[in-house]
Structures are given as C-alpha cells and as structure tokens.
Motif scaffolding. Structure first.
Motif, PDB file in Angstrom:
ATOM      1  N   UNK A  68       0.791  -1.237   0.000  1.00  0.00           N
ATOM      2  CA  UNK A  68       0.000   0.000   0.000  1.00  0.00           C
ATOM      3  C   UNK A  68       0.818   1.280   0.000  1.00  0.00           C
ATOM      4  N   UNK A  69       2.015   1.242   0.566  1.00  0.00           N
ATOM      5  CA  UNK A  69       2.840   2.453   0.599  1.00  0.00           C
ATOM      6  C   UNK A  69       3.557   2.708  -0.715  1.00  0.00           C
ATOM      7  N   UNK A  70       3.562   1.704  -1.607  1.00  0.00           N
ATOM      8  CA  UNK A  70       4.272   1.872  -2.870  1.00  0.00           C
ATOM      9  C   UNK A  70       5.773   1.849  -2.728  1.00  0.00           C
ATOM     10  N   UNK A  71       6.267   1.365  -1.583  1.00  0.00           N
ATOM     11  CA  UNK A  71       7.701   1.385  -1.320  1.00  0.00           C
ATOM     12  C   UNK A  71       8.443   0.514  -2.307  1.00  0.00           C
ATOM     13  N   UNK A  72       9.700   0.858  -2.611  1.00  0.00           N
ATOM     14  CA  UNK A  72      10.490   0.016  -3.502  1.00  0.00           C
ATOM     15  C   UNK A  72      10.817  -1.301  -2.810  1.00  0.00           C
ATOM     16  N   UNK A  73      11.008  -2.362  -3.578  1.00  0.00           N
ATOM     17  CA  UNK A  73      11.304  -3.659  -2.969  1.00  0.00           C
ATOM     18  C   UNK A  73      12.671  -3.653  -2.299  1.00  0.00           C
ATOM     19  N   UNK A  74      12.793  -4.332  -1.144  1.00  0.00           N
ATOM     20  CA  UNK A  74      14.094  -4.409  -0.490  1.00  0.00           C
ATOM     21  C   UNK A  74      15.087  -5.297  -1.219  1.00  0.00           C
ATOM     22  N   UNK A  75      14.591  -6.182  -2.069  1.00  0.00           N
ATOM     23  CA  UNK A  75      15.477  -7.055  -2.830  1.00  0.00           C
ATOM     24  C   UNK A  75      15.896  -6.422  -4.137  1.00  0.00           C
ATOM     25  N   UNK A  76      16.877  -7.010  -4.769  1.00  0.00           N
ATOM     26  CA  UNK A  76      17.398  -6.449  -6.013  1.00  0.00           C
ATOM     27  C   UNK A  76      16.668  -6.962  -7.246  1.00  0.00           C
TER      28      UNK A  76
END
Length: 262
Positions: free
Chosen positions: A223-231
């Motif tokens: 929901x926050x649209x945050x970028x993924x922590x993985x590459x």
C-alpha cells in the motif's frame, strides 16, 4: 515504478495459466479488522477490570501474540489445535496484564474476539466480479499460512471461496511460507508448473521471496508503494483492486477456459 492497470505485468502474461493469492492483508484487510476487534474487546475487558486500561490490554496482547505466533513451531504447535493455541496466547497476554479469567470466561472471550473479526469481513461486489472474470480464464488458488477452518470461513464470508480450485493452508500442515512446500503443493493440486503461476501477496519475505524461490512469479501488494528491499525486479501494486484491474485487462484478451471451475 508501480504498475497501473495499463502497464504490463511481468512475466509476459501469455505464459501464465494460474494465479495464486495470499489471504491475510491481500484478499482480505485482516490487519485493520484485527485491530478494530482488539480495541473493542480490550475496552470491554477494561470495563470489567478497572485497574487495567484498554491500552495496556491491547499492547500486551500485541506483543504476546507476536512473540508466540512468531515461535509457532515451539510455542504453540505442541498444544495440538489452533483453538488451544489462540486460547494460550490470550491467557498469556491477560496474565501479563494482570487479568485472570476462568476457563469458561476465557473460552467466551476468545470466541468473541474471533467472531468480531469474522463478522467484519465484507463482500465487495467489484472484487467478486473481478474474480468471476479471472476464473473464466485462469486457474485460481490460495496459499496461506493460516489454519484451514478460519481461512475457508474468511473466503466464504468475503464471497470468494467458489472461485478457488485449491486452498492450501500451511498452519499445522508441515512447512509454512516462505518454504517452497506450500507453493509447490498448490501447483501439484492444479497440475501446473511453478513458472506458469503468478503469486500475489503482501509480505515481502513469506510471499515475495518465498514465491520466487519456489519458481513462481511474485506480485507484491504494498500500500505504501515502497520500492522492494530485494534487487530482483518485482511487479507491485498499491492495492488489490489495482492488481485485479491489471489481471482482468489481460484476461479480457485471453480465450475462455474450456472447463469452467466447479
């Protein structure tokens, strides 16, 4: 960039025959429902125990629940049933908050908490219609870390169970996500290869990392649209509705399945 209904999903959708979903906080907004029910029962308990505030009861339950369910295999699985596990979590939390209930009171309280959550689940016509359209084109299934009784009841309450051809409930049935076993069980149930499946979920480690390691193509609801922590590149949406819109857009360009789900 977060996909919209007009951007392509990854992988190319012609390769996909099956879409699998997580339940909690993906298909159903469990977290908000859970918090509302917790606030209500904590207020009721505080009214019966004036020396303890509702805030203390709620915060103690949250910390106790996180600790015990986070150590499920050691702390709760030996109790033998999910009902016993839920009672143990509440009994431990209330004792820490300074409240002791007898067996009858504790059982009634645990049932009340569960029923409040179940009653709060609503059928959303637009979501149901999207699944009706998807089921005409793709095999649909669920892979959840929850227990079978509650998870089937949630899907039924939301008006969605009829659309899923398999519902894999990992709690109490061996390995849980992110282990590949429950993902592969769903693939076996539907006679598909993992690479033919999308898996839609909200938890990064359990759902996205787990699905990718099992060979499925993960889609992240964040929901926050945050970028993924993985590459690794990850298809993501800010809501279930936007994800379903994209899937339905692709489904509209695909032939109807010869065999409708039963």
């Amino acid at each position: 960039m977060t996909p919209t209904p007009h951007q392509p999903l990854v992988p190319p959708m012609p390769a996909v025959t099956t879409v699998l979903f997580d339940i909690d906080n993906t298909l159903i907004p469990t977290r908000a429902i859970w918090q509302h029910a917790l606030d209500a029962v904590a207020t009721r308990l505080a009214g019966a125990h004036p020396g303890v505030s509702a805030a203390v009861i709620a915060s103690t339950y949250v910390s106790t629940s996180d600790r015990l369910w986070g150590d499920y295999d050691r702390a709760l699985a030996p109790l033998g049933s999910h009902t016993a596990a839920r009672r143990h979590v509440w009994e431990s939390a209330l004792r820490e908050a300074g409240i002791v209930l007898d067996e009858r009171q504790l059982a009634a309280h645990v049932d009340d908490f569960a029923h409040r959550q179940m009653r709060a689940i609503r059928t959303v016509p637009a979501i149901v219609d999207a699944f009706r359209r998807l089921a005409a084109v793709y095999q649909l299934g669920v892979v959840t870390n929850g227990d079978a009784d509650q998870q089937h009841a949630k899907l039924e309450q939301a008006g969605l169970e009829r659309y899923f051809e398999t519902v894999v409930c990992a709690l109490g049935n061996g390995h849980r996500k992110p282990h590949p076993a429950p993902f592969h069980r769903a693939c076996e149930d539907l006679a598909v290869r993992p690479e033919e499946c999308l898996y839609v979920g909200d938890e990064w480690t359990a759902d996205i990392v787990g699905a990718r390691a099992a060979g499925l193509h993960p889609v992240w609801i964040t929901p926050t649209g945050q970028p993924p922590p993985g590459s690794a590149p990850t298809t993501r949406f800010t809501s279930l509705a936007s994800c379903l819109a994209a899937l339905c857009d692709h489904a509209a360009r695909r032939p109807i399945r010869e065999t409708e789900p039963t």
